[in-house]
Write an enzyme that holds these catalytic residues in place. Structure first.
Site, PDB file in Angstrom:
ATOM      1  N   GLY A  46      37.520   9.809   6.558  1.00 23.17           N
ATOM      2  CA  GLY A  46      35.890   9.713   6.913  1.00 23.17           C
ATOM      3  C   GLY A  46      35.369  11.333   8.127  1.00 23.17           C
ATOM      4  O   GLY A  46      33.795  11.469   7.918  1.00 23.17           O
ATOM      5  N   CYS A  47      35.640  12.110   8.139  1.00 23.36           N
ATOM      6  CA  CYS A  47      35.249  13.515   8.831  1.00 23.36           C
ATOM      7  C   CYS A  47      35.155  14.428   7.330  1.00 23.36           C
ATOM      8  O   CYS A  47      33.947  14.237   7.577  1.00 23.36           O
ATOM      9  CB  CYS A  47      36.565  14.129   9.471  1.00 23.36           C
ATOM     10  SG  CYS A  47      36.976  13.208  10.906  1.00 23.36           S
ATOM     11  N   THR A  48      35.264  14.053   6.582  1.00 22.70           N
ATOM     12  CA  THR A  48      35.353  14.606   5.380  1.00 22.70           C
ATOM     13  C   THR A  48      33.736  14.481   4.945  1.00 22.70           C
ATOM     14  O   THR A  48      33.102  14.741   4.386  1.00 22.70           O
ATOM     15  CB  THR A  48      36.396  14.930   4.004  1.00 22.70           C
ATOM     16  OG1 THR A  48      37.089  15.360   4.545  1.00 22.70           O
ATOM     17  CG2 THR A  48      35.812  15.483   3.142  1.00 22.70           C
ATOM     18  N   ALA A  51      30.988  15.501   7.409  1.00 25.04           N
ATOM     19  CA  ALA A  51      30.610  16.220   7.349  1.00 25.04           C
ATOM     20  C   ALA A  51      29.981  17.033   6.183  1.00 25.04           C
ATOM     21  O   ALA A  51      28.994  17.886   6.032  1.00 25.04           O
ATOM     22  CB  ALA A  51      31.981  17.444   7.565  1.00 25.04           C
TER      23      ALA A  51
END
Length: 164
Positions: A46-48, A51
């Site tokens: 999710g963070c990738t 970002a």
């Protein structure tokens, strides 16, 4: 600590970015609108996705005179690897110890085990104008922030026009 809310000023803070340089929020106040997103962890799915979507929309944010700032608790080295792996050109700030996360009052999820995912949009003066909090709607963080940044830019343009 009480979470910051719409209308509050961003707390003063300085953290190291992915290059090891000290980033002081005071250096952008008065010059840029701010999109500050707190995310759980470098490299997670999710963070990738979040970002990279901020990266893909960075030109649109530039046009709104906004700077994107990502903050999480990983080390400078972790942020450097994350930024290099995904060609992230905006500041990723290392908040080891979660002191800035606590200043903002970003909540934790899943019984306090997973750091929260919250995006703040602030005007040039550092006043919070919008907050989006969702652990799972990672792309919506970007979409919502961009909508608000566009509104801020239009308001600034209107003020400039009135001053002429």
């Amino acid at each position: 600590m009480k979470p910051i809310e719409v209308g509050d000023k961003i707390p003063d803070f300085s953290l190291r970015d992915q290059n090891g340089d000290l980033f002081d929020i005071k250096t952008v106040l008065g010059r840029k609108n701010l999109v500050i997103f707190f995310y759980p962890q470098d490299g997670s799915h999710g963070c990738t996705k979040q970002a990279c979507y901020f990266r893909d929309q960075s030109e649109a944010f530039d046009e709104t005179n906004a700077i994107i700032i990502g903050i999480s608790g990983q080390s400078v080295e972790s942020h450097k690897n994350f930024a290099e792996n995904y060609n992230l050109r905006y500041p990723l700030l290392s908040d080891e110890g979660d002191n800035v996360r606590k200043l903002f009052g970003v909540p934790s999820k899943l019984f306090g085990l997973v750091p929260g995912r919250v995006t703040y949009v602030a005007n040039k003066e550092g006043r919070i104008v919008y907050i989006f909090n969702s652990q799972t709607q990672v792309e919506r963080h970007v979409d919502e922030a961009l909508k608000v940044a566009l509104v801020l830019k239009k308001a600034e343009s209107a003020v400039t026009e009135q001053g002429r």
